[in-house]
Design a protein around this motif. Sequence first.
Motif, PDB file in Angstrom:
ATOM      1  N   THR A 158       0.824  -1.220   0.000  1.00  0.00           N
ATOM      2  CA  THR A 158       0.000   0.000   0.000  1.00  0.00           C
ATOM      3  C   THR A 158       0.854   1.264   0.000  1.00  0.00           C
ATOM      4  O   THR A 158       1.993   1.251   0.468  1.00  0.00           O
ATOM      5  CB  THR A 158      -0.921   0.010   1.238  1.00  0.00           C
ATOM      6  N   PRO A 159       0.275   2.373  -0.486  1.00  0.00           N
ATOM      7  CA  PRO A 159       0.974   3.664  -0.500  1.00  0.00           C
ATOM      8  C   PRO A 159       0.667   4.474   0.765  1.00  0.00           C
ATOM      9  O   PRO A 159       0.012   3.955   1.673  1.00  0.00           O
ATOM     10  CB  PRO A 159       0.380   4.343  -1.729  1.00  0.00           C
ATOM     11  N   TRP A 160       1.083   5.752   0.763  1.00  0.00           N
ATOM     12  CA  TRP A 160       0.999   6.522   2.004  1.00  0.00           C
ATOM     13  C   TRP A 160      -0.255   7.363   2.133  1.00  0.00           C
ATOM     14  O   TRP A 160      -0.492   7.948   3.189  1.00  0.00           O
ATOM     15  CB  TRP A 160       2.220   7.416   2.174  1.00  0.00           C
ATOM     16  N   LYS A 202       2.449  -5.064   3.493  1.00  0.00           N
ATOM     17  CA  LYS A 202       3.639  -4.205   3.483  1.00  0.00           C
ATOM     18  C   LYS A 202       3.152  -2.783   3.258  1.00  0.00           C
ATOM     19  O   LYS A 202       2.886  -2.377   2.136  1.00  0.00           O
ATOM     20  CB  LYS A 202       4.563  -4.651   2.347  1.00  0.00           C
ATOM     21  N   GLU A 234       6.578   2.936   3.473  1.00  0.00           N
ATOM     22  CA  GLU A 234       7.632   3.266   4.445  1.00  0.00           C
ATOM     23  C   GLU A 234       7.372   4.622   5.114  1.00  0.00           C
ATOM     24  O   GLU A 234       7.919   4.914   6.165  1.00  0.00           O
ATOM     25  CB  GLU A 234       9.012   3.261   3.772  1.00  0.00           C
ATOM     26  N   GLY A 274      -0.220   1.906  -5.623  1.00  0.00           N
ATOM     27  CA  GLY A 274       0.931   2.803  -5.550  1.00  0.00           C
ATOM     28  C   GLY A 274       1.197   3.453  -6.884  1.00  0.00           C
ATOM     29  O   GLY A 274       0.310   3.543  -7.736  1.00  0.00           O
ATOM     30  N   GLY A 275       2.428   3.882  -7.062  1.00  0.00           N
ATOM     31  CA  GLY A 275       2.803   4.593  -8.275  1.00  0.00           C
ATOM     32  C   GLY A 275       3.187   3.632  -9.397  1.00  0.00           C
ATOM     33  O   GLY A 275       3.354   2.424  -9.180  1.00  0.00           O
ATOM     34  N   LEU A 319      -3.156   1.994  -9.719  1.00  0.00           N
ATOM     35  CA  LEU A 319      -2.084   2.969  -9.922  1.00  0.00           C
ATOM     36  C   LEU A 319      -2.632   4.396  -9.979  1.00  0.00           C
ATOM     37  O   LEU A 319      -3.672   4.680  -9.402  1.00  0.00           O
ATOM     38  CB  LEU A 319      -1.286   2.584 -11.168  1.00  0.00           C
ATOM     39  N   GLY A 320      -1.939   5.230 -10.664  1.00  0.00           N
ATOM     40  CA  GLY A 320      -2.258   6.661 -10.603  1.00  0.00           C
ATOM     41  C   GLY A 320      -3.338   7.102 -11.579  1.00  0.00           C
ATOM     42  O   GLY A 320      -3.993   6.292 -12.225  1.00  0.00           O
ATOM     43  N   CYS A 330      -5.438   9.307  -5.553  1.00  0.00           N
ATOM     44  CA  CYS A 330      -5.288   8.766  -6.900  1.00  0.00           C
ATOM     45  C   CYS A 330      -6.408   9.248  -7.810  1.00  0.00           C
ATOM     46  O   CYS A 330      -6.239   9.368  -9.009  1.00  0.00           O
ATOM     47  CB  CYS A 330      -5.281   7.254  -6.828  1.00  0.00           C
ATOM     48  N   GLU A 390       0.932  12.859 -13.433  1.00  0.00           N
ATOM     49  CA  GLU A 390       0.323  12.933 -12.110  1.00  0.00           C
ATOM     50  C   GLU A 390       1.210  13.749 -11.167  1.00  0.00           C
ATOM     51  O   GLU A 390       2.378  13.436 -10.984  1.00  0.00           O
ATOM     52  CB  GLU A 390       0.149  11.514 -11.542  1.00  0.00           C
TER      53      GLU A 390
END
Length: 490
Positions: free
Chosen positions: A149-151, A175, A178, A228-229, A251-252, A284, A383
Motif C-alpha cells: 500500500t501507498p501513504w 507491506k 515506508e 501505488g505509483g 495505480l495513478g 489517486c 500525475e
Amino acid sequence: MQKYDLFINGAWQRPESGEWFDTHNPFTGEPWARIPRGNAADAEKAVAAAHTAFTAGPWSKLTATARGAMLRRLGDLIARDAEKLAATEVRDNGKLYAEMLGQVKYLPQWYYYYGGLADKIEGSVVPIDKDGFFTYTRHEPLGVIVAITPWNSPLLLATLKLAPALAAGNTVVLKPSEFTSASALEFVRLVTEAGFPDGVINVVTGLGGEVGAPLVAHPKVAKIAFTGGEQGGIAAYESAARGLKDMVLELGGKSPNIVFDDAIIDNAVKGAIAGIFAASGQTCIAGSRLLVQDSIYDVFLDKLVAFAKTAKLGDPMHPDTQVGPVTTPAQHKKILDYIAIAKGEGARCVLGGGTPTNSPGPWFVEPTIFAEVTNDMRIAREEVFGPVLSVIRFRDEEEAVAIANDTPYGLAAGIWTENVGRALRVEKQLRAGTVWVNAYRAMSFMMPFGGFKRSGLGRENGIDAIREYLETKSVWINTTGQTANPFVLR
Ligand code: NAD
C-alpha cells in the motif's frame, strides 16, 4: 519516541537488519516513531508463517461462516479504536483528522460486507454434456496474498485488500508504505484480539526495494495486490510475471472533471474543489484536469478562485483546517517542480503557485490553479499528486470527451450537467473505471473500483472483488463404475 516491531506469526519480532528508521509528522516535519527496516529475511519469515497458516493452521480448517464471524469481530474492534487509529494516520500522512476519522469509521463496513460474503461463495453443479459424470465447481482460496500500500490512505487501501482476501480464506502479508507504517502496526494489534490464528495476518515494514520486492518475488506467494505509483507497480508486475503470479494493480490517474455550461455552477465549483484540494490533492482519483466549457469558462474560473482562496491551511488535527501539509519533503519538492514546469509551459497561474507565506509547517503547498492549460502540457499529462489544478477549455461535448480520454490514465472522471441525456452520452464514452455525475470523490465497499488503461488492472470493492482471491476448481466424478478407452479423450 515510540518504537515498533514487525508483526509475524502472531508475535512482535525485531527486524533481521537490526535497523529502524524514523517516521515523520508532516505537520511539524519532526520524527515521532521508529519503524523497523525489514529485509528479505523478514519477508521470508512472514511468508513462511502465512504459508503455514494457510496449509496447516487452524485457519484452513475453519468453516467459512466462522471466518466471516472473525472478520466481523475485527470490524467491531476497528470501530472501537477508530479515533486512535485515525490520529495515528494523521501523525504519519498529515491528512485531515476529519478525513481520516471518516475513513477509519467506515472501514468496519468492509469487514462486515466481506465477512457476510465469506459463506456465500458457492460453486455450481454443471449439467455436463457427457454421460456418466457428475460435475461441479468449487471456488478455493489462492494461498498467501501480499498486500502493498501507498501513504495516502494507509488503512483504507489495506482494507480493500485484506477484507476480501481473508473472507475468501487466504492468508496475508501486508507491506505498508515506508512513510506511513504506524497505523498498520497499530491495527494489527486488533487481529489477535479478534481471534485470528497466528500467521493469518502479518505486517512487515521497510522500503519497497528491500522488503516489498522479495515479498513479490517469493515463490510461496500466490498473488499480489498493489496500490501505488507506476514505477513500483511495473517493477512488481515484472517480478510477478516471472513467477507467473497474478496481480491487482491500482495505480495513478490524471482524472478529468468536466463542467458543461448547463451545470449548477456553485455545485460544480464545490465538486472541482473536492476533486483537487481535498487531501491536498494526494488522492489517486484527484480531478486534476478541470475541463470547463468555453461559454462559462471565465465566470466559472472567477468563482472557483474565489472559493479556493477561502481554504484554511493549518494543523490537520484542527477541526477548522481544510488543507493540510503534503506527506513527505520529496513530494513537496515534486509538486513545486511541477508548478515551475507549468509556469515554464505558459500556463497562467491564477491562484497560489508555491509555498504559502507564513506557512503553518515546512511541507505545505498553496492551493494552486493554472488557467489556459492545454492538454498537451506536462501539467495536464503527468500525475502531480498535490493541490495543483489545471483548467482546460472545451467547445462542445465531442471535444470534452476527446480531451478527457486523451491521457494514458483511466481511473476516474466527473461530469457536471443538468441534462440527463448528456450525462449518459458522455459517461458512456469516457474511458475511466469510475464516473461521477454531479458528484466527485465518493466511494463505497459495494462499488467496484479500479482503473482503465495505465491506471491499473483488476477491481477492488463490490462482490466481484472476492473473485480476485479465489481459484476455480472443476471436479469430474465418474458415476459409471467403468473406465473408457484410455487412448481417447472423453
Ligand atoms: P509507491 O509506488 O512509491 O509506493 C507504494 C508501495 O509500493 C510502498 O509500500 C512501496 O514501498 C512499495 N514499493 C515500491 N517499489 C516496490 C517494488 N519494486 N516492489 C514491491 N513494492 C514496492 O507509491 P506512493 O508514492 O507511496 O503512492 C502514491 C501513488 O499511489 C500515486 O501514483 C497514486 O496515484 C497511487 N495511488 C493509487 C490508488 C488507486 O487505488 N488507484 C490509491 C492511492 C494511491
